[in-house]
Design a protein around this motif. Sequence first.
Motif, PDB file in Angstrom:
ATOM      1  N   THR A 329      21.036 -20.948  41.067  1.00 41.55           N
ATOM      2  CA  THR A 329      21.899 -20.543  39.942  1.00 41.55           C
ATOM      3  C   THR A 329      22.938 -21.614  39.654  1.00 41.55           C
ATOM      4  O   THR A 329      23.232 -21.924  38.481  1.00 41.55           O
ATOM      5  CB  THR A 329      22.584 -19.208  40.266  1.00 41.55           C
ATOM      6  OG1 THR A 329      21.578 -18.220  40.544  1.00 41.55           O
ATOM      7  CG2 THR A 329      23.425 -18.727  39.108  1.00 41.55           C
ATOM      8  N   CYS A 330      23.525 -22.214  40.721  1.00 33.79           N
ATOM      9  CA  CYS A 330      24.513 -23.281  40.528  1.00 33.79           C
ATOM     10  C   CYS A 330      23.880 -24.503  39.853  1.00 33.79           C
ATOM     11  O   CYS A 330      24.498 -25.138  38.982  1.00 33.79           O
ATOM     12  CB  CYS A 330      25.120 -23.665  41.876  1.00 33.79           C
ATOM     13  SG  CYS A 330      26.222 -22.394  42.570  1.00 33.79           S
ATOM     14  N   ASN A 331      22.638 -24.805  40.283  1.00 33.87           N
ATOM     15  CA  ASN A 331      21.958 -25.946  39.649  1.00 33.87           C
ATOM     16  C   ASN A 331      21.711 -25.693  38.170  1.00 33.87           C
ATOM     17  O   ASN A 331      21.933 -26.579  37.324  1.00 33.87           O
ATOM     18  CB  ASN A 331      20.636 -26.223  40.362  1.00 33.87           C
ATOM     19  CG  ASN A 331      20.848 -26.748  41.779  1.00 33.87           C
ATOM     20  OD1 ASN A 331      21.891 -27.365  42.056  1.00 33.87           O
ATOM     21  ND2 ASN A 331      19.893 -26.517  42.671  1.00 33.87           N
ATOM     22  N   ARG A 332      21.255 -24.472  37.871  1.00 33.46           N
ATOM     23  CA  ARG A 332      21.033 -24.156  36.454  1.00 33.46           C
ATOM     24  C   ARG A 332      22.335 -24.209  35.681  1.00 33.46           C
ATOM     25  O   ARG A 332      22.385 -24.690  34.542  1.00 33.46           O
ATOM     26  CB  ARG A 332      20.396 -22.769  36.339  1.00 33.46           C
ATOM     27  CG  ARG A 332      18.946 -22.707  36.822  1.00 33.46           C
ATOM     28  CD  ARG A 332      18.258 -21.450  36.308  1.00 33.46           C
ATOM     29  NE  ARG A 332      18.922 -20.232  36.759  1.00 33.46           N
ATOM     30  CZ  ARG A 332      18.641 -19.617  37.890  1.00 33.46           C
ATOM     31  NH1 ARG A 332      17.711 -20.113  38.701  1.00 33.46           N
ATOM     32  NH2 ARG A 332      19.272 -18.513  38.225  1.00 33.46           N
ATOM     33  N   LEU A 333      23.396 -23.728  36.321  1.00 33.06           N
ATOM     34  CA  LEU A 333      24.687 -23.759  35.648  1.00 33.06           C
ATOM     35  C   LEU A 333      25.165 -25.187  35.431  1.00 33.06           C
ATOM     36  O   LEU A 333      25.699 -25.524  34.352  1.00 33.06           O
ATOM     37  CB  LEU A 333      25.718 -22.965  36.493  1.00 33.06           C
ATOM     38  CG  LEU A 333      27.133 -22.891  35.938  1.00 33.06           C
ATOM     39  CD1 LEU A 333      27.145 -22.215  34.565  1.00 33.06           C
ATOM     40  CD2 LEU A 333      28.049 -22.144  36.906  1.00 33.06           C
ATOM     41  N   GLN A 334      24.979 -26.055  36.438  1.00 34.72           N
ATOM     42  CA  GLN A 334      25.413 -27.448  36.303  1.00 34.72           C
ATOM     43  C   GLN A 334      24.632 -28.165  35.202  1.00 34.72           C
ATOM     44  O   GLN A 334      25.207 -28.914  34.385  1.00 34.72           O
ATOM     45  CB  GLN A 334      25.225 -28.169  37.643  1.00 34.72           C
ATOM     46  CG  GLN A 334      25.801 -29.585  37.676  1.00 34.72           C
ATOM     47  CD  GLN A 334      27.313 -29.566  37.457  1.00 34.72           C
ATOM     48  OE1 GLN A 334      28.015 -28.776  38.057  1.00 34.72           O
ATOM     49  NE2 GLN A 334      27.818 -30.439  36.578  1.00 34.72           N
ATOM     50  N   ARG A 335      23.295 -27.901  35.192  1.00 33.04           N
ATOM     51  CA  ARG A 335      22.496 -28.522  34.133  1.00 33.04           C
ATOM     52  C   ARG A 335      22.902 -28.006  32.763  1.00 33.04           C
ATOM     53  O   ARG A 335      22.959 -28.777  31.786  1.00 33.04           O
ATOM     54  CB  ARG A 335      21.009 -28.241  34.389  1.00 33.04           C
ATOM     55  CG  ARG A 335      20.444 -28.993  35.589  1.00 33.04           C
ATOM     56  CD  ARG A 335      18.920 -28.949  35.572  1.00 33.04           C
ATOM     57  NE  ARG A 335      18.407 -27.583  35.639  1.00 33.04           N
ATOM     58  CZ  ARG A 335      18.140 -26.959  36.776  1.00 33.04           C
ATOM     59  NH1 ARG A 335      18.370 -27.578  37.951  1.00 33.04           N
ATOM     60  NH2 ARG A 335      17.649 -25.739  36.777  1.00 33.04           N
ATOM     61  N   ALA A 336      23.207 -26.752  32.702  1.00 29.91           N
ATOM     62  CA  ALA A 336      23.626 -26.202  31.416  1.00 29.91           C
ATOM     63  C   ALA A 336      24.949 -26.816  30.976  1.00 29.91           C
ATOM     64  O   ALA A 336      25.152 -27.127  29.780  1.00 29.91           O
ATOM     65  CB  ALA A 336      23.751 -24.678  31.527  1.00 29.91           C
ATOM     66  N   ASP A 338      26.124 -29.816  31.902  1.00 32.31           N
ATOM     67  CA  ASP A 338      25.885 -31.216  31.508  1.00 32.31           C
ATOM     68  C   ASP A 338      25.249 -31.300  30.122  1.00 32.31           C
ATOM     69  O   ASP A 338      25.628 -32.154  29.295  1.00 32.31           O
ATOM     70  CB  ASP A 338      24.974 -31.895  32.529  1.00 32.31           C
ATOM     71  CG  ASP A 338      25.646 -32.018  33.900  1.00 32.31           C
ATOM     72  OD1 ASP A 338      26.893 -31.898  33.949  1.00 32.31           O
ATOM     73  OD2 ASP A 338      24.936 -32.203  34.917  1.00 32.31           O
ATOM     74  N   GLN A 339      24.279 -30.420  29.871  1.00 32.93           N
ATOM     75  CA  GLN A 339      23.634 -30.432  28.562  1.00 32.93           C
ATOM     76  C   GLN A 339      24.630 -30.091  27.461  1.00 32.93           C
ATOM     77  O   GLN A 339      24.622 -30.710  26.380  1.00 32.93           O
ATOM     78  CB  GLN A 339      22.469 -29.440  28.557  1.00 32.93           C
ATOM     79  CG  GLN A 339      21.656 -29.444  27.270  1.00 32.93           C
ATOM     80  CD  GLN A 339      20.972 -30.777  27.026  1.00 32.93           C
ATOM     81  OE1 GLN A 339      20.471 -31.411  27.966  1.00 32.93           O
ATOM     82  NE2 GLN A 339      20.962 -31.246  25.782  1.00 32.93           N
ATOM     83  N   ARG A 340      25.494 -29.159  27.770  1.00 32.56           N
ATOM     84  CA  ARG A 340      26.493 -28.764  26.766  1.00 32.56           C
ATOM     85  C   ARG A 340      27.469 -29.893  26.495  1.00 32.56           C
ATOM     86  O   ARG A 340      27.839 -30.163  25.329  1.00 32.56           O
ATOM     87  CB  ARG A 340      27.255 -27.525  27.260  1.00 32.56           C
ATOM     88  CG  ARG A 340      28.282 -26.996  26.273  1.00 32.56           C
ATOM     89  CD  ARG A 340      27.608 -26.507  24.997  1.00 32.56           C
ATOM     90  NE  ARG A 340      28.561 -25.982  24.046  1.00 32.56           N
ATOM     91  CZ  ARG A 340      28.987 -24.721  24.017  1.00 32.56           C
ATOM     92  NH1 ARG A 340      28.510 -23.849  24.898  1.00 32.56           N
ATOM     93  NH2 ARG A 340      29.837 -24.308  23.113  1.00 32.56           N
ATOM     94  N   GLU A 344      27.987 -31.816  23.006  1.00 35.20           N
ATOM     95  CA  GLU A 344      29.314 -31.899  22.393  1.00 35.20           C
ATOM     96  C   GLU A 344      29.691 -33.361  22.137  1.00 35.20           C
ATOM     97  O   GLU A 344      30.322 -33.694  21.112  1.00 35.20           O
ATOM     98  CB  GLU A 344      30.350 -31.229  23.306  1.00 35.20           C
ATOM     99  CG  GLU A 344      30.180 -29.723  23.428  1.00 35.20           C
ATOM    100  CD  GLU A 344      30.369 -29.019  22.102  1.00 35.20           C
ATOM    101  OE1 GLU A 344      31.125 -29.521  21.232  1.00 35.20           O
ATOM    102  OE2 GLU A 344      29.743 -27.952  21.902  1.00 35.20           O
ATOM    103  N   ARG A 345      29.307 -34.265  23.076  1.00 36.97           N
ATOM    104  CA  ARG A 345      29.605 -35.697  22.872  1.00 36.97           C
ATOM    105  C   ARG A 345      28.861 -36.246  21.649  1.00 36.97           C
ATOM    106  O   ARG A 345      29.418 -36.994  20.840  1.00 36.97           O
ATOM    107  CB  ARG A 345      29.215 -36.487  24.109  1.00 36.97           C
ATOM    108  CG  ARG A 345      30.197 -36.309  25.268  1.00 36.97           C
ATOM    109  CD  ARG A 345      29.697 -37.060  26.483  1.00 36.97           C
ATOM    110  NE  ARG A 345      30.677 -36.963  27.580  1.00 36.97           N
ATOM    111  CZ  ARG A 345      30.470 -37.429  28.804  1.00 36.97           C
ATOM    112  NH1 ARG A 345      29.305 -38.013  29.091  1.00 36.97           N
ATOM    113  NH2 ARG A 345      31.412 -37.325  29.720  1.00 36.97           N
ATOM    114  N   THR A 346      27.601 -35.845  21.543  1.00 40.90           N
ATOM    115  CA  THR A 346      26.821 -36.303  20.367  1.00 40.90           C
ATOM    116  C   THR A 346      27.429 -35.782  19.086  1.00 40.90           C
ATOM    117  O   THR A 346      27.596 -36.539  18.095  1.00 40.90           O
ATOM    118  CB  THR A 346      25.372 -35.814  20.513  1.00 40.90           C
ATOM    119  OG1 THR A 346      24.807 -36.322  21.732  1.00 40.90           O
ATOM    120  CG2 THR A 346      24.535 -36.280  19.342  1.00 40.90           C
TER     121      THR A 346
END
Length: 411
Positions: A329-336, A338-340, A344-346
């Motif tokens: 769950t933490c990995n999915r949260l971290q990837r989410a 990072d993707q977010r 947002e940067r783009t």
Amino acid sequence: MAITAPSTARNSPESAQPLGAVIEQVRGWVERCGWIWVSGQVIELRRRQAPTQFLTLRDSRSEHSATITCSTQVLDTAGPLTEGMTVLACLTPRVWAKNTSLSFECAELRIAGEGRLLVQLEQLKRKLQAEGLFDSVRKKRLPFLPEVVGLITGAGSAAERDVLSNLQRRWPGVRVRVRHALVQGPDSAADVMTGLAELDADPGIQVIIIARGGGSLEDLLPFSDEGLVRAVAAARTPVISAIGHEPDSPILDLVADRRASTPTEAAKIAVPDAREQADQIAVQLNRLRQAIITRVRGEQDWLSQVRSRPVMRDPAGGFAVHQEWLDATCNRLQRAIDQRIADERTGLAHALSAVRSMSPKATLERGYAIVADAEGGSVTSVNDTDPGDQLLLYLSDGQLVVEVDYQEEEK
């Protein structure tokens, strides 16, 4: 024609008398006997729904019996008459002419001997019962283990010995207060009432036994005395009646809080048996011990079952599964996250590019300039300046100060 005593003289067939005339003469002779009181035992009683009732009396000292007729009123006035009772009857003989049967007509009937006493006792019972003196709701509960027992009995009687010996044998620690009283004769009821009042006034006495041995109905009459019966009903202390033997039933038995068939039975009712109580305690202790052992074994079995469960053998085993789930769950949260952030940067870069493309600085970088007057005001028209005015030019890489030589308006 009169009937005379038997003689050798006989009538001849030629002088035969009519049968009816002879029966009538016999009937007249019998009915001239008149009324007479007789005693006898009722051996048969037939009540009918008719004015005339029939019963059969038998001589108690011989086998002679006779049929008696009487009115319903005479039978009811005598009281509750039953077969086997001895009665006194006022009779007159009657001859029924049709069948020449002999019977007796009863004008008055009285119950004699014990039967009369029983009738009187029955009437008293009904009276006291109507007042509620025999009701079970008014009977007091006996104490389980009285410290002091009151005893009313005859001095030196077998009933006294039976009660005392059985009380001491059953519960040696019990104390007995004996009050001797007359248990037979005309003064017996009053003496027993006095003893009852004395024992009932003692607050230490918890139960009272009234005891007497067996005897005839007349001997036990004092214990059916109305005054004594009412005194027992009004007593504060529970009373045990132990009068006579099993078949005896004076009225005192009905009003007492408990009835004992014999004085020995009264002792058994008053106090428990020490040996029986000790045996019962031992049995109950054994049952309690077995119940505790069974309960402990059951709890031990339950505890063993709990300890044999996987979670109890490896308490941290369950956390490993949850730790794996938590890591995923933490990995999915971290990837989410990072993707977010990347998204947002783009988006921010696109917005910054759009803003920059629309900013004055970008315009200046393409070779344009911003003109301002000496006060810093924006100059947007040639009519805003005059020859000789100094203007400030903003370029992409700095500022220039120029002077207006002339004006030329676009045509």
